[in-house]
Structures are given as structure tokens and as C-alpha cells.
Design an enzyme around this catalytic site. Structure first.
Site, PDB file in Angstrom:
ATOM      1  N   ARG A 126       0.787  -1.228   0.000  1.00 35.75           N
ATOM      2  CA  ARG A 126       0.000   0.000   0.000  1.00 35.75           C
ATOM      3  C   ARG A 126       0.819   1.277   0.000  1.00 35.75           C
ATOM      4  O   ARG A 126       0.531   2.214  -0.741  1.00 35.75           O
ATOM      5  CB  ARG A 126      -0.892   0.086   1.254  1.00 35.75           C
ATOM      6  CG  ARG A 126      -2.185  -0.611   1.187  1.00 35.75           C
ATOM      7  CD  ARG A 126      -2.507  -1.159   2.551  1.00 35.75           C
ATOM      8  NE  ARG A 126      -1.522  -2.159   2.863  1.00 35.75           N
ATOM      9  CZ  ARG A 126      -1.611  -3.432   2.453  1.00 35.75           C
ATOM     10  NH1 ARG A 126      -2.659  -3.819   1.810  1.00 35.75           N
ATOM     11  NH2 ARG A 126      -0.653  -4.307   2.706  1.00 35.75           N
ATOM     12  N   THR A 127       1.807   1.318   0.878  1.00 35.53           N
ATOM     13  CA  THR A 127       2.500   2.599   1.064  1.00 35.53           C
ATOM     14  C   THR A 127       3.234   2.979  -0.217  1.00 35.53           C
ATOM     15  O   THR A 127       3.094   4.105  -0.713  1.00 35.53           O
ATOM     16  CB  THR A 127       3.474   2.498   2.254  1.00 35.53           C
ATOM     17  OG1 THR A 127       2.752   1.997   3.373  1.00 35.53           O
ATOM     18  CG2 THR A 127       4.073   3.843   2.585  1.00 35.53           C
ATOM     19  N   LYS A 142      26.068  -4.289  -1.727  1.00 33.53           N
ATOM     20  CA  LYS A 142      27.539  -4.380  -1.844  1.00 33.53           C
ATOM     21  C   LYS A 142      28.223  -3.680  -0.674  1.00 33.53           C
ATOM     22  O   LYS A 142      29.435  -3.530  -0.650  1.00 33.53           O
ATOM     23  CB  LYS A 142      28.002  -3.725  -3.142  1.00 33.53           C
ATOM     24  CG  LYS A 142      27.406  -4.289  -4.397  1.00 33.53           C
ATOM     25  CD  LYS A 142      27.883  -3.460  -5.599  1.00 33.53           C
ATOM     26  CE  LYS A 142      26.964  -3.615  -6.786  1.00 33.53           C
ATOM     27  NZ  LYS A 142      27.159  -2.530  -7.764  1.00 33.53           N
ATOM     28  N   ARG A 157      11.349   3.785   3.134  1.00 29.77           N
ATOM     29  CA  ARG A 157      11.016   2.816   4.197  1.00 29.77           C
ATOM     30  C   ARG A 157      12.288   2.044   4.514  1.00 29.77           C
ATOM     31  O   ARG A 157      13.017   1.625   3.609  1.00 29.77           O
ATOM     32  CB  ARG A 157       9.921   1.863   3.747  1.00 29.77           C
ATOM     33  CG  ARG A 157       9.703   0.720   4.747  1.00 29.77           C
ATOM     34  CD  ARG A 157       8.491  -0.104   4.439  1.00 29.77           C
ATOM     35  NE  ARG A 157       7.268   0.624   4.773  1.00 29.77           N
ATOM     36  CZ  ARG A 157       6.057   0.079   4.756  1.00 29.77           C
ATOM     37  NH1 ARG A 157       5.911  -1.190   4.432  1.00 29.77           N
ATOM     38  NH2 ARG A 157       4.981   0.783   5.058  1.00 29.77           N
ATOM     39  N   HIS A 189       5.358   5.734  11.516  1.00 27.79           N
ATOM     40  CA  HIS A 189       4.818   5.631  10.149  1.00 27.79           C
ATOM     41  C   HIS A 189       3.873   6.830   9.989  1.00 27.79           C
ATOM     42  O   HIS A 189       2.655   6.679   9.963  1.00 27.79           O
ATOM     43  CB  HIS A 189       4.088   4.295   9.998  1.00 27.79           C
ATOM     44  CG  HIS A 189       3.783   3.886   8.591  1.00 27.79           C
ATOM     45  ND1 HIS A 189       3.920   4.719   7.492  1.00 27.79           N
ATOM     46  CD2 HIS A 189       3.339   2.690   8.095  1.00 27.79           C
ATOM     47  CE1 HIS A 189       3.563   4.060   6.408  1.00 27.79           C
ATOM     48  NE2 HIS A 189       3.211   2.836   6.738  1.00 27.79           N
TER      49      HIS A 189
HETATM   50  N1   CP Z   1      -0.033  -0.035   5.914  1.00 26.26           N
HETATM   51  C1   CP Z   1       1.139  -0.313   5.333  1.00 26.26           C
HETATM   52  O1   CP Z   1       2.193   0.283   5.662  1.00 26.26           O
HETATM   53  O2   CP Z   1       1.066  -1.271   4.351  1.00 26.26           O
HETATM   54  P1   CP Z   1       2.274  -1.771   3.472  1.00 26.26           P
HETATM   55  O3   CP Z   1       3.264  -2.443   4.404  1.00 26.26           O
HETATM   56  O4   CP Z   1       1.700  -2.709   2.465  1.00 26.26           O
HETATM   57  O5   CP Z   1       2.917  -0.561   2.835  1.00 26.26           O
END
Ligand code: CP
Length: 305
Positions: free
Chosen positions: A51-52, A80, A101, A129
Site C-alpha cells: 500500500r504505502t 555491496k 522505508r 509511520h
Molecule cells: N499499511 C502499510 O504500511 O502497508 P504496506 O506495508 O503494504 O505498505
């Protein structure tokens, strides 16, 4: 450090949060606007995501920008031995904003300290998050008509759940009551309880997912027990199926109740709940696209008419 980075939800004041929610509503009404023409957005995903990453990339596409990046760090020179600092400095040469991320807590803060372009934290380990929190808050506002004085039951992995940690801080401006439901092994870490105490936020801790905590809620925020955060898989096995929401458990709930989940889910919400008008998690994920359009434009200082 680039000031327009979003590393933690604490980077946003209450006014910032309300401004982003207002912007998000504009994108919800009209998601396709050519506001990022000529801009390049880098998505650096050192950890898996559906999603993110896809909602950020859709947001950029809907705004007419371009994407570079990776979804598997094994295909990059970090495999590496290239440092995060060098990776960020390289991408500074190519892009206008970085969405990252990373599995390490604090990686986004570190990246923001070495970067000359904004860093948007798309999740750093078990820490934060913040864009998830903004989409969660938009979903709460959209379904409840207010953010104020709500009872929010948060269920599952409160120890490692970064979406939970960010949500507590984001909602703290709006006088929430939290009902925390977790097994002792996954209970909310002390710093977040201390945060609630110091901000006069009412909360209760429960180990039972009982009718009492379900029927009082305006929002039930379910979370997944995250296998990837456990070093001892025996510990994971003990708690992985501890709370499962079934449709029959919604019988005595408030009319305005909405069920949220940051997703992905494993089995903590049974599939028969999906048909309930109280299930909102798929719409919640859709709201992520509008929220991320707002966050990107805000970080780049782009005005939205
Ligand atoms: N909610 C969320 O962070 O989903 P993903 O890990 O799929 O990005």
C-alpha cells in the site's frame, strides 16, 4: 537537515495536521492535478510494502510527476555495502524528494540529517509511520465528522506496531480515550504510556478483547502481530492468533463504529467482517493516496488551489 522532511508525526503541530487533512480533502475531491510536472520523486523501499509504496507512486503519477527508486534493496548497491548516507547523497543528485522505508528505527531521521531534499518516512522499523497516521486520521475524520473526544480501541501488537505509536501521538491533540488491547508480551511500551500520562490522555489497558472494549468504541483499530519483528519465533507462535474480530462480535457496537486496520491483515479480521458497513479498511487504504498527494505537495512547498 531539510526542514520540510516528515520523519515523525511529532514533526507536525496540530495546525499542520489540520492543514494536511484540509489538503487531503481537496485531493479526495479531485485527485488528478498537474502539480508535480518536472519533479522527480524517489521511492527507496528497503523493506517490503504494498500500500504505502503503490499509493505514494500513484499519488505522484496523478500529480504528473516522475518516479525513480527500488522496492528491493537486494538489487541496489547497499547489497555491496554502500552506506545509507552515500545512498541518500546519490539520490539527492537525481530527485526532488525521497520517500523511504527502512527496517532500522531512526533511519529516516538520520537520512533527513544528511539530505538536502525532503525525506518522507514511509516506516522505520517499529518506530514511526507518519503518513499512515495522516491517512488514519483522515479516515477517522471522514467517517466520524470530527477528531475530537473519540474512544479508540487499539488491538494487537502495540509493542512493535509503528502505526499505533504514530496514531497515539497524532490523536493526542484531540482529547481521545484509548482502550489498549494487547497480550502482556505485546503491550504498549512505557514511553508511549508516559506520553499519554504527560498529555492527560485517558487510557485503559486490557488483555481481553471483550464486548466491553468493543461496544464502547467509535473506532476499532486492529493490527497484525508482525512476525518479522520477533527475534524468537516461539514467542510469535504464542501470540499470533490471540485476537480475531468476527462479524458476530459487532452486534452490540455503536452505530458510528468504523473498523480500521493499516493492513496487511493475516487473520485478525475474519473475511465475513468485510461485508459489514462498519468495515472501513479498504477505503482507509484508498484514502492513503489522497493523503500522500497532500504530504508530498506540502513537503515541496507546492500550493494547491
Ligand atoms: N499499511 C502499510 O504500511 O502497508 P504496506 O506495508 O503494504 O505498505
Amino acid at each position: 537537515m531539510c526542514n520540510k522532511s516528515l520523519v515523525s508525526i511529532t514533526d507536525y503541530s496540530k495546525e499542520d495536521i489540520l492543514r494536511i487533512l484540509h489538503l487531503t480533502k481537496k485531493f479526495d475531491e479531485q485527485p488528478n492535478r498537474r502539480l508535480l510536472e518536472g519533479k522527480i520523486c524517489a521511492t527507496l523501499f528497503f523493506e517490503p510494502s504494498t500500500r504505502t509504496r503503490l499509493s505514494f507512486e500513484t499519488a505522484v503519477n496523478r500529480l504528473g510527476g516522475r518516479i525513480i527508486g527500488f522496492s528491493d534493496a537486494a538489487t541496489t548497491s547497499s547489497s555491496k555495502g554502500e552506506t545509507l548516507k552515500d545512498t541518500i547523497l546519490m539520490v539527492n543528485n537525481y530527485a526532488d524528494i525521497i520517500i523511504m522505508r527502512h527496517h532500522l528505527e531512526g533511519a529516516a531521521r538520520y537520512a533527513s540529517e544528511v539530505s538536502s531534499i525532503p525525506i518522507i518516512n514511509a516506516g522505520d522499523g517499529a518506530n514511526q509511520h507518519p503518513t499512515q497516521t495522516m491517512l488514519d486520521m483522515y479516515s477517522i475524520f471522514k467517517t466520524q465528522g470530527t477528531l475530537d473526544n473519540l474512544t479508540i480501541t487499539i488491538v494487537g501488537d502495540l509493542k512493535y506496531g509503528r502505526t499505533v505509536h504514530s496514531l497515539i501521538i497524532g490523536m493526542s491533540h484531540f482529547n481521545p480515550t484509548f482502550l489498549f488491547v494487547a497480550p502482556e508480551e505485546l503491550s504498549l511500551p512505557d514511553p508511549y504510556k508516559a506520553f499519554c500520562d504527560s498529555h492527560n490522555i485517558k487510557y485503559e489497558e486490557h488483555t481481553d478483547f471483550s464486548p466491553e472494549v468493543i461496544n464502547k468504541a467509535d473506532i476499532i483499530y486492529m493490527t497484525r502481530v508482525q512476525r518479522e519483528r520477533f527475534t524468537d519465533l516461539m514467542e510469535y507462535e504464542k501470540v499470533k492468533n490471540i485476537y480475531i474480530l468476527r462479524k458476530d462480535m459487532l452486534e452490540g457496537t455503536k452505530d458510528n463504529l468504523k473498523i480500521l486496520h493499516p493492513l496487511p491483515r493475516v487473520n485478525e479480521i475474519q473475511q465475513d467482517v468485510d461485508d459489514s458497513p462498519k468495515a472501513y479498511y479498504f477505503e482507509q487504504a484508498k484514502n492513503g493516496m489522497f493523503t500522500r498527494e497532500a504530504v508530498i505537495c506540502d513537503a515541496l512547498g507546492i500550493e494547491v488551489e
